[in-house]
Design a protein around this motif. Structure first.
Motif, mmCIF file in Angstrom:
data_model
loop_
_atom_site.group_PDB
_atom_site.id
_atom_site.type_symbol
_atom_site.label_atom_id
_atom_site.label_comp_id
_atom_site.label_asym_id
_atom_site.label_seq_id
_atom_site.Cartn_x
_atom_site.Cartn_y
_atom_site.Cartn_z
ATOM 1 N N GLY A 1 4.733 4.440 9.076
ATOM 2 C CA GLY A 1 4.334 3.516 9.980
ATOM 3 C C GLY A 1 3.094 3.385 10.394
ATOM 4 N N LEU A 2 2.244 4.304 10.326
ATOM 5 C CA LEU A 2 0.936 4.434 10.703
ATOM 6 C C LEU A 2 0.137 3.414 9.664
ATOM 7 N N ILE A 3 0.376 3.427 8.488
ATOM 8 C CA ILE A 3 -0.199 2.556 7.424
ATOM 9 C C ILE A 3 0.082 1.095 7.533
ATOM 10 N N LEU A 4 1.503 0.944 7.799
ATOM 11 C CA LEU A 4 2.046 -0.350 8.137
ATOM 12 C C LEU A 4 1.319 -0.878 9.317
ATOM 13 N N GLY A 5 1.220 -0.047 10.555
ATOM 14 C CA GLY A 5 0.815 -0.669 11.569
ATOM 15 C C GLY A 5 -0.628 -1.087 11.500
ATOM 16 N N VAL B 1 0.898 -1.205 0.005
ATOM 17 C CA VAL B 1 0.052 0.215 0.061
ATOM 18 C C VAL B 1 0.846 1.280 -0.054
ATOM 19 N N ILE B 2 1.974 1.238 0.891
ATOM 20 C CA ILE B 2 2.873 2.491 0.815
ATOM 21 C C ILE B 2 3.426 2.649 -0.424
ATOM 22 N N VAL B 3 4.035 1.418 -1.274
ATOM 23 C CA VAL B 3 4.493 2.013 -2.539
ATOM 24 C C VAL B 3 3.577 2.315 -3.441
ATOM 25 N N ILE B 4 2.484 1.701 -3.510
ATOM 26 C CA ILE B 4 1.202 2.228 -4.574
ATOM 27 C C ILE B 4 0.892 3.780 -4.305
ATOM 28 N N TYR C 1 5.076 -1.634 17.554
ATOM 29 C CA TYR C 1 5.435 -0.535 18.280
ATOM 30 C C TYR C 1 6.606 -0.003 17.525
ATOM 31 N N ASN C 2 7.733 -1.084 17.544
ATOM 32 C CA ASN C 2 9.154 -0.703 17.100
ATOM 33 C C ASN C 2 9.217 -0.420 15.665
ATOM 34 N N LEU C 3 8.191 -1.289 14.953
ATOM 35 C CA LEU C 3 8.185 -1.106 13.430
ATOM 36 C C LEU C 3 7.496 0.521 13.320
ATOM 37 N N MET C 4 6.543 0.778 13.853
ATOM 38 C CA MET C 4 6.040 2.362 13.730
ATOM 39 C C MET C 4 7.085 3.315 14.132
ATOM 40 N N ARG C 5 7.827 2.993 15.241
ATOM 41 C CA ARG C 5 8.664 3.961 15.710
ATOM 42 C C ARG C 5 9.792 4.189 14.984
ATOM 43 N N VAL C 6 10.204 3.152 14.153
ATOM 44 C CA VAL C 6 11.570 3.280 13.166
ATOM 45 C C VAL C 6 10.789 4.035 11.779
ATOM 46 N N LEU C 7 9.755 3.588 11.170
ATOM 47 C CA LEU C 7 9.286 4.125 10.060
ATOM 48 C C LEU C 7 8.797 5.678 10.321
ATOM 49 N N SER C 8 8.489 5.940 11.620
ATOM 50 C CA SER C 8 7.888 7.139 11.671
ATOM 51 C C SER C 8 8.798 8.188 11.809
#
Length: 315
Positions: free
Chosen positions: A31-35, A19-22, A91-98
């Motif tokens: 990070g929000l979209i991925l979460g 979704v992010i790539v498109i 949590y850590n995934l969103m923290r890194v991508l945000s």
């Protein structure tokens, strides 16, 4: 079931990245979209759906009392595993991508440094590399421990899930607390009393958070549609393929209720804990409310169509 819950997070993460790539949202919203694609509401949603399904007459799950007993056990385990994965993985995934990286322009000093000639021979450098290898490993561990926030990993919900699993799995603890003749059954009665009020309270909190979604935000419509398609179309399809494939390979039991709970984990809306995580980061709070508003508005359709298909599939 812990493996199945982990698959929901991993597949959701992959769909969220697509979704992010498109849609190409702003970097602070990745990070929000991925979460939202990865973390599902594995708490109060199964606790509401499963008892309601068990009470239906002529259902494929047999006796309503035994159905509700085992179904609530499956839902509780699902809730515990979901809480652990949200506060460790998401949590850590969103923290890194945000935290978007800052791009720097090359300077004259950097070009000058690239043209320097080493004053130490290659053999001495190799010896120093061997000596300092252990120091590099130690530094990496220290930097990793600084990046991972242990306070968030061991959140109250995670600690409660760990304690519940220990009490449920260790026989002496279970006999000491659980049951009508247990010496410390007052603890079970107290926790049950608080737990009975948790679902209505959580439902009210959901309604309060969804009101924020009525406000305007900078969220792209394509991103919202992408999250809806990922969570309510592709994620359930992948769940059907995985669960039925595991059943064909004799990796899971043939019990219809158990398979139904595994499939339900793929169709729930995003977790409400995502709103708390965005508040901790101080970024994407309004956008998170908008996504939650639309996903929960369409959850009534998804949680009607897919469970109906699942009951026909496992019957």
């Amino acid at each position: 079931m812990p493996v199945n819950v982990l698959f929901t997070f991993i597949i959701g993460s992959l769909l969220g990245w697509i979704v992010i790539v498109i849609t190409k949202p702003p970097s602070n919203l990745r990070g929000l979209i991925l979460g939202c694609c990865a973390a599902g509401n594995l708490g109060n949603m199964p606790l509401i759906i499963i008892p309601a399904v068990c009470k239906e007459k002529g259902g494929p799950f047999g006796d309503p009392e035994s159905c509700q007993k085992y179904g609530m056990g499956y839902a509780a385990l699902s809730m515990a595993m979901g809480s652990v994965y949200i506060w460790t993985y998401v949590y850590n995934l969103m923290r890194v991508l945000s935290n978007s990286p800052i791009e720097t322009q090359p300077s004259i000093e950097s070009n000058y440094d690239s043209c320097k000639v080493p004053l130490i021979s290659s053999k001495q450098e190799e010896d120093n590399h061997k000596v300092g290898r252990w120091e590099k490993v130690k530094r990496r561990w220290v930097s990793l421990s600084e990046k991972v926030n242990l306070r968030t990993i061991f959140a109250p919900s995670t600690i409660a899930a760990i304690i519940a699993l220990v009490v449920g799995l260790v026989t002496p603890f279970r006999k000491l607390i659980i049951g009508n003749v247990a010496p410390l059954r007052v603890l079970q009665d107290s926790v049950t009393l608080v737990g009975d009020g948790a679902i209505p309270a959580t439902t009210l909190i959901i309604g309060g958070n969804l009101l924020k979604g009525m406000r305007s935000s900078g969220m792209k419509k394509s991103s919202i549609i992408g999250v809806l398609v990922a969570r309510y179309i592709f994620l359930p399809i992948s769940g059907v393929l995985l669960v039925r494939g595991a059943y064909k390979l004799d990796l899971i039991t043939s019990e219809p209720l158990y398979q139904f709970v595994l499939l339900i984990q793929y169709v729930v809306p995003p977790a409400m804990s995502l709103g708390t995580i965005t508040q901790l980061f101080g970024a994407g709070e309004n956008e998170c409310s908008v996504i939650l508003l639309w996903t929960y508005a369409l959850a009534s359709i998804s949680l009607t169509v897919w469970p109906t298909f699942f009951m026909w599939l496992v019957a």
